[in-house]
Scaffold this active site. Structure first.
Site, PDB file in Angstrom:
ATOM      1  N   GLY A  27       2.567   3.125  -7.098  1.00 44.27           N
ATOM      2  CA  GLY A  27       1.205   2.847  -6.656  1.00 44.27           C
ATOM      3  C   GLY A  27       0.297   3.963  -7.112  1.00 44.27           C
ATOM      4  N   SER A  28      -0.964   3.877  -6.756  1.00 43.04           N
ATOM      5  CA  SER A  28      -1.956   4.817  -7.272  1.00 43.04           C
ATOM      6  C   SER A  28      -1.674   6.253  -6.854  1.00 43.04           C
ATOM      7  CB  SER A  28      -3.349   4.397  -6.795  1.00 43.04           C
ATOM      8  OG  SER A  28      -3.381   4.308  -5.375  1.00 43.04           O
ATOM      9  N   GLU A  30       1.062   7.772  -6.554  1.00 42.72           N
ATOM     10  CA  GLU A  30       2.242   8.365  -7.204  1.00 42.72           C
ATOM     11  C   GLU A  30       2.005   8.662  -8.682  1.00 42.72           C
ATOM     12  OE1 GLU A  30       3.482   4.899  -5.390  1.00 42.72           O
ATOM     13  OE2 GLU A  30       2.399   6.347  -4.183  1.00 42.72           O
ATOM     14  N   GLU A  49       9.663  -2.233  -1.864  1.00 50.62           N
ATOM     15  CA  GLU A  49      10.143  -0.909  -1.505  1.00 50.62           C
ATOM     16  C   GLU A  49      11.495  -0.921  -0.781  1.00 50.62           C
ATOM     17  OE1 GLU A  49       7.062  -1.969  -1.268  1.00 50.62           O
ATOM     18  OE2 GLU A  49       5.697  -0.461  -2.086  1.00 50.62           O
ATOM     19  N   HIS A  72       5.200   4.208  -2.272  1.00 52.06           N
ATOM     20  CA  HIS A  72       3.760   4.305  -2.126  1.00 52.06           C
ATOM     21  C   HIS A  72       3.428   4.755  -0.706  1.00 52.06           C
ATOM     22  CE1 HIS A  72      -0.272   3.778  -3.323  1.00 52.06           C
ATOM     23  NE2 HIS A  72      -0.513   2.603  -2.764  1.00 52.06           N
ATOM     24  N   HIS A 279      27.721  -5.314  20.157  1.00 52.96           N
ATOM     25  CA  HIS A 279      26.632  -6.218  19.774  1.00 52.96           C
ATOM     26  C   HIS A 279      26.087  -6.981  20.963  1.00 52.96           C
ATOM     27  CE1 HIS A 279      25.105  -9.614  16.885  1.00 52.96           C
ATOM     28  NE2 HIS A 279      24.133  -8.896  17.373  1.00 52.96           N
ATOM     29  N   GLY A 403      23.189  -3.714  10.828  1.00 51.91           N
ATOM     30  CA  GLY A 403      22.828  -5.101  11.075  1.00 51.91           C
ATOM     31  C   GLY A 403      21.479  -5.517  10.556  1.00 51.91           C
TER      32      GLY A 403
END
Length: 542
Positions: A27-28, A30, A49, A72, A279, A403
């Site tokens: 993105g801008s 980076e 991402e 980003h 769980h 999970g």
């Protein structure tokens, strides 16, 4: 003379610690990081991402070094957090670098700026920082890398304002941090004495064993003490040879079921796992009454909140090696410790349409070449998978221990890319559900672009089977939102550059598996399977 910058220090440090493959979605904020991109680095583009972080994690699991992901600011970090959560729970070292708007703009809440960037990924990172000054960025990177690689390993986060990269900096030293540590000799001796005198000991093996490549030592410990062996509930890796005569199976994530399965033993030794992952809620004791439990793990937080037993704060491999020097090799025979009943693979179901998942899994097991690394994200059929596809090699099985879905496909892509880079000849086989596949399907494009050695096997039951099974446990025969019909994964894969086909009949299956595993790059099979109509975690019967 050209001034040495933060950017120079960053790439020099990454080069020296082996982080030269960067997974990201740019993105801008980076872009200045990538000025004068070095020829010896590879940028692996992910289209989302989550894919970048999970693929970096898969690459890390292959190399044994920290993965590197570039994200980003703000929204991009937000997209990634499911994968960050998985990396944290599964203890995978990933250094995450996030862009940020320039420091001069931050007082004015700029577009795409991150408010309190270091707080956003917490608590699912080991450390998180935006350095106070640009010249502090290289040292912060080095510290983050050391934290990621120190047991318990895991992801770290570093936010870098875009105008930091051109500021002057000093090189950072790469220094050694020896991360293995062992419990006190007195604690190890106490455990050795318990193993030498127990009537019927059992080992519960977790991901920490595989993480430290300690399977040979744990197998030797099991053999010399004649201990039965279970894999811990919801373990993200294997850690024991599942074809071994002492192997019993996989503990379910239900308290009373675990107690029932371990009731015959008088000593439980948990290695590199928590005590225990559940769980659904259960009642009663955590272990059978009167049974002694020892817990070996490298995480001080985990050893602190473990509800029962004696915890030894230690990495697994050195502790087991120390134990082996104190084992009485006469005890197993003298105490007449029993061997478990032989573990028999279930019978193969008869051919049918749609196919029984047991038939499909048996065909997969028969088709997989020796040395194939299996990645699994098929919660609907995980019990069936474990019952029919035994793993017998270190690093041979990867899944999510947390999970959060969407991990399996990009994890497999990153692991396959590492195999391709290393030239090992390994092929990665991903066994995944149709619901899981859609969380990060963009990873197919990255697989195609890098022509990774990956076979994707979708067990397609047209729904969220695990959700339905839990619904049946609660008396809900068909929970809303659990059907996902008419997904054509072969068409989706083709559109992203991965060849594939649908398989709906038993007569087609073996040839299709052979084709998918012989293909040089990625290949996808969309396999129609019958739904399992049983409720999740049925009552334990002795």
């Amino acid at each position: 003379m050209t001034e040495y910058t933060v950017r120079d220090a960053f790439y020099d440090y990454c080069r020296r610690v082996g982080m030269t493959t960067i997974f990201g979605n740019p993105g801008s904020t980076e872009l200045k990081m990538f000025t004068d991109w070095p020829d010896d680095f590879e940028y692996v583009l992910a289209l989302q991402e989550t894919v970048a972080v999970a693929a970096a994690a898969g690459h890390a699991l292959g190399t044994g070094r920290a993965g590197l992901a570039s994200l980003h600011s703000a929204g991009g970090v937000g997209h990634s957090l499911g994968a960050v959560f998985n990396a944290y729970r599964d203890r995978v070292p990933v250094v995450i670098i996030a862009g940020q708007q320039g420091r001069a703009m931050l007082p004015y809440r700029p577009f795409l700026g991150a408010d309190e960037p270091a707080e956003f990924p917490r608590p699912y990172v080991k450390s998180s920082i935006q350095p106070a000054r640009a010249e502090d960025v290289p040292a912060a990177l080095a510290e983050a890398h050391r934290i990621a690689m120190t047991h318990p390993r895991g992801p770290v986060f570093l936010s870098v304002p875009e105008d930091d990269w051109d500021r002057p900096a000093e090189p950072v030293e790469v220094r050694e941090v020896r991360t293995d540590f062992t419990a006190s000799p007195e604690a190890v001796a106490e455990l050795a004495e318990a193993l030498n005198t127990a009537r019927n000991p059992v080992l519960v093996v977790g991901s920490g064993v595989d993480d430290e490549q300690a399977m040979p030592e744990v197998v030797e410990l099991a053999e010399r003490t004649r201990s039965h062996v279970w894999i811990a509930p919801l373990s993200g890796r294997s850690g024991f040879d599942e074809t071994h005569e002492l192997f019993r199976g996989f503990l379910p994530p239900v308290r009373e079921h675990i107690v029932g399965r371990l009731a015959e033993h008088d000593l439980i030794v948990v290695l590199g796992a928590q005590v225990f992952a559940y769980h659904v809620h259960g009642e009663g004791p955590f272990v059978p009454p009167g049974v002694r439990l020892f817990h070996l793990d490298c995480d001080p937080k985990q050893t602190a909140w473990t509800p029962t037993g004696t915890s030894l704060l230690t990495t697994v491999r050195p502790a087991v090696r120390a134990l082996l020097g104190q084992i009485d090799d006469t005890a197993a025979d003298r105490l007449r410790r029993p061997l478990p009943q032989p573990r028999v693979l279930p019978a193969t179901p008869e051919p049918s349409e749609p196919m029984d998942v047991g038939l499909v899994l048996d065909s997969i097991r028969a088709a997989l070449p020796e040395g194939t690394v299996i990645v699994e994200e098929v919660p609907s059929y995980r019990d069936a998978f474990h019952a029919r596809v035994p793993v017998n090699q270190t690093g041979g099985f990867l899944t999510t221990g947390s999970g959060a879905l969407g991990w399996g496909l990009p994890l497999a892509v990153g692991r396959a890319l590492e195999a391709a880079q290393a030239g090992t000849g390994e092929r990665i086989a991903l066994v995944i559900g149709d619901g899981s596949m859609m969380y990060s399907v963009q990873a197919l494009w990255t697989a195609a672009q890098h022509d990774v050695p990956l076979t994707i096997l979708i067990l397609n039951n047209s729904g969220y089977g695990a959700v339905k099974a839990l619904g049946r446990r609660l008396g809900m025969p068909n929970p809303p939102g659990s059907d996902i019909p008419e997904l054509d994964f072969a068409a989706v894969a083709g559109g992203l550059g991965v060849p594939g086909r649908r398989v709906g009949a038993p007569a087609e299956l073996d040839k299709a598996l052979e084709e998918s595993l012989a293909h040089s790059g990625p290949f996808l099979l969309d396999i129609t399977v019958a739904s399992d109509n049983a409720p999740a975690y049925q009552p334990w019967a002795q």
